[in-house]
Design an enzyme around this catalytic site. Structure first.
Site, PDB file in Angstrom:
ATOM      1  N   ARG A 156       8.393  66.255  51.613  1.00  0.00           N
ATOM      2  CA  ARG A 156       8.941  65.508  52.892  1.00  0.00           C
ATOM      3  C   ARG A 156       8.296  64.003  52.792  1.00  0.00           C
ATOM      4  NH1 ARG A 156       6.960  66.934  57.610  1.00  0.00           N
ATOM      5  NH2 ARG A 156       8.328  65.861  59.114  1.00  0.00           N
ATOM      6  N   LYS A 180      -2.005  75.171  51.895  1.00  0.00           N
ATOM      7  CA  LYS A 180      -0.613  75.251  51.802  1.00  0.00           C
ATOM      8  C   LYS A 180      -0.294  76.093  50.681  1.00  0.00           C
ATOM      9  CE  LYS A 180       3.237  71.912  51.637  1.00  0.00           C
ATOM     10  NZ  LYS A 180       3.606  70.581  52.460  1.00  0.00           N
ATOM     11  N   ARG A 199      -1.429  66.746  62.108  1.00  0.00           N
ATOM     12  CA  ARG A 199      -2.493  67.493  61.452  1.00  0.00           C
ATOM     13  C   ARG A 199      -3.628  68.111  62.689  1.00  0.00           C
ATOM     14  NH1 ARG A 199      -3.720  61.803  59.290  1.00  0.00           N
ATOM     15  NH2 ARG A 199      -2.034  62.049  58.071  1.00  0.00           N
TER      16      ARG A 199
HETATM   17  C1  BTN Z   1       6.912  69.712  51.665  1.00  0.00           C
HETATM   18  O1  BTN Z   1       6.180  70.407  51.899  1.00  0.00           O
HETATM   19  O2  BTN Z   1       6.646  68.227  51.644  1.00  0.00           O
HETATM   20  C2  BTN Z   1       8.449  70.158  50.972  1.00  0.00           C
HETATM   21  C3  BTN Z   1       8.488  70.528  49.693  1.00  0.00           C
HETATM   22  C4  BTN Z   1       9.916  70.948  48.911  1.00  0.00           C
HETATM   23  C5  BTN Z   1       9.848  70.989  47.446  1.00  0.00           C
HETATM   24  C6  BTN Z   1      11.000  71.751  46.921  1.00  0.00           C
HETATM   25  S1  BTN Z   1      10.991  72.299  45.408  1.00  0.00           S
HETATM   26  C7  BTN Z   1      12.695  72.788  45.210  1.00  0.00           C
HETATM   27  C8  BTN Z   1      13.370  71.609  46.088  1.00  0.00           C
HETATM   28  N1  BTN Z   1      13.428  70.460  45.325  1.00  0.00           N
HETATM   29  C9  BTN Z   1      12.635  69.129  45.437  1.00  0.00           C
HETATM   30  O3  BTN Z   1      12.712  68.278  44.909  1.00  0.00           O
HETATM   31  N2  BTN Z   1      11.937  69.714  46.429  1.00  0.00           N
HETATM   32  C10 BTN Z   1      12.354  71.130  47.146  1.00  0.00           C
END
Ligand code: BTN
Length: 285
Positions: free
Chosen positions: A80, A145, A282
């Site tokens: 994100r 996390k 947070r």
């Molecule tokens: C976050 O916590 O910021 C979200 C992370 C999401 C990661 C997943 S891995 C599969 C899919 N492909 C990506 O490039 N991102 C999501």
């Protein structure tokens, strides 16, 4: 959230110390799915830049509704707010599922929360207890996390929205990798020390429970997920700081979510409401 390809085809322990893990295999995932969800198509890739980016590139020329793409390795995994998502080959699960909703984008504000509920439930049913959800999209265990969710939406015909739902989960992160990360992370091997993690079976369970949740969301929106989300809320009643898009901050006490999935913050007599995507939150220690 980790780095570097480490698993060899033989599944032998790599230099970075990850436990051997069977490779992801379409046949094994389908066998584990059984009849649970024959309406999903499953594709296993060795390497892609990002499973989300790959499905987004295919859409709309190819119908990605109910198509699940899982990759052993991502070279440019995305998180994100423009962050990177780093994963360990053989020690992570990184996948995306395409889904079409007969709903407008405005009705999908609670979608990432509903996905969190589904993934946490599937982990619970696989023996990994006490998984919490941190608004809007983190899976956490004891303040560390464990995984994240990245949902990207595009408007289709009037009243129809396509969603690419990406999920990243840490399965086994070597200590050498964890130590390099700026956020506190954990993995399934630590959460369920006595549970053997078979990524193919785990993915099948998550995919099946996720598909059921998405059908439910399609019909009823976020409402049926609210109480389960509140039960897993990692921040409720805790002092938090909200960071707005312009960098300004607001402090208050987390008060759960409303029926649209917006975060509620109490600041004295004021009750503030924040929508997914606008802000980050947070805990204040
Ligand atoms: C976050 O916590 O910021 C979200 C992370 C999401 C990661 C997943 S891995 C599969 C899919 N492909 C990506 O490039 N991102 C999501």
């Amino acid at each position: 959230m980790a780095a570097g390809p480490i698993a060899s085809k033989s599944g032998r322990r790599s230099q970075s110390g990850a436990a051997p893990s069977p490779l992801l295999q379409r046949g094994a995932i389908l066998r584990a799915l059984g009849r649970a969800d024959a309406t999903l198509t499953i594709e296993v890739a060795d390497t892609v830049d990002s499973t989300n980016s790959e499905l987004l590139r295919r859409h709309p020329a190819t119908d990605v509704h109910r198509h699940l793409l899982v990759a052993e390795t991502q070279t440019a995994g995305r998180g994100r707010r423009g962050r990177n998502w780093l994963a360990v080959a053989g020690g992570s699960l990184t996948f995306s599922l395409g889904w079409r909703f007969e709903r407008t984008v405005a009705h999908l504000t609670g979608l990432s929360l509903a996905v969190g509920v589904a993934v946490a439930g599937a982990l619970d049913h696989s023996g990994f207890g006490d998984i919490e959800l941190k608004w809007p999209n983190d899976l956490v265990h004891q303040e560390r996390k464990l995984g994240g969710i990245l949902i990207e939406l595009s408007r289709e015909a009037i009243g129809t929205t396509a969603a690419i739902i990406g999920v990243g989960l840490n399965v086994h992160l070597p200590a050498s990798v964890r130590n390099k990360l700026s956020v506190a992370v954990t993995d399934l091997t630590s959460v369920g020390a006595t549970v053997a993690v078979d990524r193919n079976t785990l993915l099948a369970r998550i995919a099946s429970e996720l598909a059921t949740a998405l059908e439910r969301y399609s019909n009823q929106g976020f409402a049926p997920f609210v109480s389960e989300w509140q039960r897993r809320d990692a921040l409720v009643n805790q002092p938090v700081q909200i960071v707005l898009p312009d960098g300004k901050t607001i402090r208050g006490v987390a008060a759960g979510v409303d029926g649209a999935g917006a975060l509620l913050i109490e600041d004295g007599p004021r009750r503030l409401r924040f929508v997914n995507g606008e802000v980050s939150v947070r805990r204040v220690t």
